[in-house]
Design a protein around this motif. Sequence first.
Motif, PDB file in Angstrom:
ATOM      1  N   ASP A 161       0.849  -1.189   0.000  1.00  0.00           N
ATOM      2  CA  ASP A 161       0.000   0.000   0.000  1.00  0.00           C
ATOM      3  C   ASP A 161       0.890   1.245   0.000  1.00  0.00           C
ATOM      4  OD1 ASP A 161      -1.790   2.099   0.636  1.00  0.00           O
ATOM      5  OD2 ASP A 161      -3.113   0.720   1.708  1.00  0.00           O
ATOM      6  N   PRO A 162       0.798   2.086  -1.041  1.00  0.00           N
ATOM      7  CA  PRO A 162       1.699   3.241  -1.130  1.00  0.00           C
ATOM      8  C   PRO A 162       1.438   4.311  -0.079  1.00  0.00           C
ATOM      9  CG  PRO A 162       0.030   3.349  -2.851  1.00  0.00           C
ATOM     10  CD  PRO A 162      -0.124   2.007  -2.202  1.00  0.00           C
ATOM     11  N   ARG A 163       0.362   4.192   0.663  1.00  0.00           N
ATOM     12  CA  ARG A 163       0.034   5.190   1.674  1.00  0.00           C
ATOM     13  C   ARG A 163       0.674   4.912   3.029  1.00  0.00           C
ATOM     14  NH1 ARG A 163      -6.267   4.183   0.407  1.00  0.00           N
ATOM     15  NH2 ARG A 163      -5.366   2.077   0.421  1.00  0.00           N
ATOM     16  N   ALA A 164       1.053   3.659   3.257  1.00  0.00           N
ATOM     17  CA  ALA A 164       1.492   3.273   4.604  1.00  0.00           C
ATOM     18  C   ALA A 164       2.848   3.865   4.983  1.00  0.00           C
ATOM     19  CB  ALA A 164       1.523   1.752   4.715  1.00  0.00           C
ATOM     20  N   ASP A 165       3.844   3.713   4.123  1.00  0.00           N
ATOM     21  CA  ASP A 165       5.192   4.169   4.490  1.00  0.00           C
ATOM     22  C   ASP A 165       5.274   5.664   4.766  1.00  0.00           C
ATOM     23  OD1 ASP A 165       6.240   1.637   4.499  1.00  0.00           O
ATOM     24  OD2 ASP A 165       7.247   1.792   2.558  1.00  0.00           O
ATOM     25  N   PRO A 166       4.670   6.533   3.927  1.00  0.00           N
ATOM     26  CA  PRO A 166       4.726   7.961   4.260  1.00  0.00           C
ATOM     27  C   PRO A 166       4.076   8.284   5.603  1.00  0.00           C
ATOM     28  CG  PRO A 166       4.062   7.654   1.971  1.00  0.00           C
ATOM     29  CD  PRO A 166       4.042   6.305   2.614  1.00  0.00           C
ATOM     30  N   LEU A 167       2.991   7.597   5.929  1.00  0.00           N
ATOM     31  CA  LEU A 167       2.342   7.825   7.213  1.00  0.00           C
ATOM     32  C   LEU A 167       3.235   7.379   8.371  1.00  0.00           C
ATOM     33  CD1 LEU A 167      -1.284   6.645   6.342  1.00  0.00           C
ATOM     34  CD2 LEU A 167      -0.528   9.005   6.708  1.00  0.00           C
ATOM     35  N   LEU A 168       3.853   6.215   8.228  1.00  0.00           N
ATOM     36  CA  LEU A 168       4.712   5.704   9.300  1.00  0.00           C
ATOM     37  C   LEU A 168       5.964   6.557   9.450  1.00  0.00           C
ATOM     38  CD1 LEU A 168       4.317   1.898   8.599  1.00  0.00           C
ATOM     39  CD2 LEU A 168       3.343   3.191  10.512  1.00  0.00           C
ATOM     40  N   ALA A 169       6.447   7.112   8.337  1.00  0.00           N
ATOM     41  CA  ALA A 169       7.611   8.004   8.414  1.00  0.00           C
ATOM     42  C   ALA A 169       7.271   9.249   9.233  1.00  0.00           C
ATOM     43  CB  ALA A 169       8.071   8.397   7.007  1.00  0.00           C
ATOM     44  N   LEU A 170       6.050   9.756   9.076  1.00  0.00           N
ATOM     45  CA  LEU A 170       5.622  10.904   9.870  1.00  0.00           C
ATOM     46  C   LEU A 170       5.527  10.543  11.349  1.00  0.00           C
ATOM     47  CD1 LEU A 170       2.856  12.398   7.554  1.00  0.00           C
ATOM     48  CD2 LEU A 170       5.052  13.450   8.118  1.00  0.00           C
ATOM     49  N   VAL A 171       5.054   9.327  11.629  1.00  0.00           N
ATOM     50  CA  VAL A 171       4.994   8.874  13.025  1.00  0.00           C
ATOM     51  C   VAL A 171       6.400   8.799  13.606  1.00  0.00           C
ATOM     52  CG1 VAL A 171       4.382   6.973  14.562  1.00  0.00           C
ATOM     53  CG2 VAL A 171       2.830   7.628  12.714  1.00  0.00           C
ATOM     54  N   ASP A 172       7.333   8.220  12.847  1.00  0.00           N
ATOM     55  CA  ASP A 172       8.714   8.109  13.328  1.00  0.00           C
ATOM     56  C   ASP A 172       9.315   9.483  13.617  1.00  0.00           C
ATOM     57  OD1 ASP A 172       8.585   5.361  13.120  1.00  0.00           O
ATOM     58  OD2 ASP A 172       9.541   5.280  11.148  1.00  0.00           O
ATOM     59  N   ALA A 173       9.017  10.447  12.738  1.00  0.00           N
ATOM     60  CA  ALA A 173       9.520  11.804  12.963  1.00  0.00           C
ATOM     61  C   ALA A 173       8.907  12.394  14.224  1.00  0.00           C
ATOM     62  CB  ALA A 173       9.209  12.684  11.756  1.00  0.00           C
ATOM     63  N   ALA A 174       7.624  12.136  14.439  1.00  0.00           N
ATOM     64  CA  ALA A 174       6.956  12.644  15.640  1.00  0.00           C
ATOM     65  C   ALA A 174       7.521  11.989  16.895  1.00  0.00           C
ATOM     66  CB  ALA A 174       5.451  12.411  15.537  1.00  0.00           C
ATOM     67  N   VAL A 175       7.892  10.710  16.803  1.00  0.00           N
ATOM     68  CA  VAL A 175       8.525  10.024  17.935  1.00  0.00           C
ATOM     69  C   VAL A 175       9.873  10.675  18.249  1.00  0.00           C
ATOM     70  CG1 VAL A 175       9.535   7.861  18.736  1.00  0.00           C
ATOM     71  CG2 VAL A 175       7.343   7.836  17.528  1.00  0.00           C
ATOM     72  N   SER A 176      10.641  10.969  17.196  1.00  0.00           N
ATOM     73  CA  SER A 176      11.945  11.615  17.383  1.00  0.00           C
ATOM     74  C   SER A 176      11.811  12.970  18.055  1.00  0.00           C
ATOM     75  CB  SER A 176      12.657  11.776  16.036  1.00  0.00           C
ATOM     76  OG  SER A 176      12.932  10.517  15.465  1.00  0.00           O
ATOM     77  N   ASP A 177      10.704  13.658  17.765  1.00  0.00           N
ATOM     78  CA  ASP A 177      10.462  14.974  18.360  1.00  0.00           C
ATOM     79  C   ASP A 177       9.735  14.882  19.701  1.00  0.00           C
ATOM     80  OD1 ASP A 177      11.649  16.152  16.165  1.00  0.00           O
ATOM     81  OD2 ASP A 177       9.749  16.483  15.118  1.00  0.00           O
ATOM     82  N   ALA A 178       9.525  13.649  20.189  1.00  0.00           N
ATOM     83  CA  ALA A 178       8.832  13.405  21.463  1.00  0.00           C
ATOM     84  C   ALA A 178       7.389  13.898  21.436  1.00  0.00           C
ATOM     85  CB  ALA A 178       9.593  14.034  22.623  1.00  0.00           C
ATOM     86  N   ALA A 179       6.791  13.958  20.235  1.00  0.00           N
ATOM     87  CA  ALA A 179       5.389  14.384  20.117  1.00  0.00           C
ATOM     88  C   ALA A 179       4.436  13.239  20.405  1.00  0.00           C
ATOM     89  CB  ALA A 179       5.136  14.948  18.723  1.00  0.00           C
ATOM     90  N   VAL A 180       4.855  12.001  20.112  1.00  0.00           N
ATOM     91  CA  VAL A 180       4.087  10.797  20.429  1.00  0.00           C
ATOM     92  C   VAL A 180       5.045   9.764  20.983  1.00  0.00           C
ATOM     93  CG1 VAL A 180       2.300  11.220  18.682  1.00  0.00           C
ATOM     94  CG2 VAL A 180       4.319   9.865  18.075  1.00  0.00           C
ATOM     95  N   SER A 181       4.496   8.711  21.572  1.00  0.00           N
ATOM     96  CA  SER A 181       5.345   7.737  22.273  1.00  0.00           C
ATOM     97  C   SER A 181       6.013   6.733  21.344  1.00  0.00           C
ATOM     98  CB  SER A 181       4.511   6.987  23.311  1.00  0.00           C
ATOM     99  OG  SER A 181       3.591   6.103  22.670  1.00  0.00           O
ATOM    100  N   GLY A 182       5.325   6.359  20.259  1.00  0.00           N
ATOM    101  CA  GLY A 182       5.841   5.321  19.376  1.00  0.00           C
ATOM    102  C   GLY A 182       5.460   3.919  19.779  1.00  0.00           C
ATOM    103  N   ARG A 183       4.713   3.769  20.877  1.00  0.00           N
ATOM    104  CA  ARG A 183       4.336   2.439  21.365  1.00  0.00           C
ATOM    105  C   ARG A 183       3.473   1.691  20.356  1.00  0.00           C
ATOM    106  NH1 ARG A 183       0.842   2.772  25.194  1.00  0.00           N
ATOM    107  NH2 ARG A 183       1.269   0.756  26.186  1.00  0.00           N
ATOM    108  N   TYR A 184       2.532   2.403  19.748  1.00  0.00           N
ATOM    109  CA  TYR A 184       1.635   1.739  18.811  1.00  0.00           C
ATOM    110  C   TYR A 184       2.341   1.401  17.500  1.00  0.00           C
ATOM    111  CZ  TYR A 184      -2.262   2.469  21.949  1.00  0.00           C
ATOM    112  OH  TYR A 184      -3.110   2.408  23.033  1.00  0.00           O
ATOM    113  N   ALA A 185       3.269   2.243  17.092  1.00  0.00           N
ATOM    114  CA  ALA A 185       4.062   1.927  15.907  1.00  0.00           C
ATOM    115  C   ALA A 185       4.887   0.670  16.158  1.00  0.00           C
ATOM    116  CB  ALA A 185       4.966   3.103  15.548  1.00  0.00           C
ATOM    117  N   SER A 186       5.427   0.537  17.355  1.00  0.00           N
ATOM    118  CA  SER A 186       6.205  -0.657  17.704  1.00  0.00           C
ATOM    119  C   SER A 186       5.326  -1.903  17.700  1.00  0.00           C
ATOM    120  CB  SER A 186       6.847  -0.482  19.083  1.00  0.00           C
ATOM    121  OG  SER A 186       7.779   0.579  19.071  1.00  0.00           O
TER     122      SER A 186
END
Length: 275
Positions: A161-186
């Motif tokens: 699905d071409p939509r998944a990776d860009p969305l997950l990349a945004l989550v990873d960036a938000a985790v790096s910025d401490a905006a979200v925990s990243g628990r659900y991505a894990s």
Amino acid sequence: MSETQLREQAAHWWRTSICDIAPGRIAYRGYTIEELIDQISFPAMIWLMLRGELPTPAQERLLQAALVASVDHGPHAPSIAIAQMAVSCGLPLNGAMASAINTLGDLHGGAGEQAIELYDEVLRRSETKDMNEAAAEAIDHFTTTRSKYLPGFGHRFHPVDPRADPLLALVDAAVSDAAVSGRYASAARAIERVMRERKGKLIPMNVDGATAVIYAELGFAPPLARGIFCLSRAVGILAHAWEQTGRKDRNKGPMPKQFAYKYQGQPKRSLKEAP
């Protein structure tokens, strides 16, 4: 009971913390409409209405990305097809949109809600187990008690699905910025790993799985994942319904008239031969 008491009872019956409407006043969650117009985005307005406060820029960005990603998936999506058929049958745009949105149930539109529930189960089990082991148990529990189809993973149309990776990349960036925990991505990635080990191939996350990660990381309850998906998909539904109004199709069915369905019932019979 006095008239004053009756009025107070009626006001309590329809109590809300969302909007404050009075002659000359419109306010949402305490913010007047004059303050909000031209000052906040529509995703921020959605957040305000659902959560009671304005989002941070990072939260707003993630929510906006999820909304954009789920807008449309073409006429082979049942909700879009139904919108077109409804317009061809004479329904106005609002009727077509209602007909289409009403198809967004557990099997079409509900995967995001179910994916969050699955991720929650992984995280609950990971409190006492390794994440991969927790994911394996959660997968087994879901497929045993609910469905053999794992929500948020694989796609009947897209190998990836071409939509998944860009969305997950945004989550990873938000985790790096401490905006979200990243628990659900894990948790979601642990499910991917376990499924790859079991199947011998990648069963990649789809848009429902990726947006579920975003909604969960942002703290939305599972049912709201479906509700927000409906808001997003309503844009595509409206666009296709409007496009259909410019066509001459009447009573549009699921297939062109030259394609017949297959009858599998009794062969031709006669009442004269009946016992």
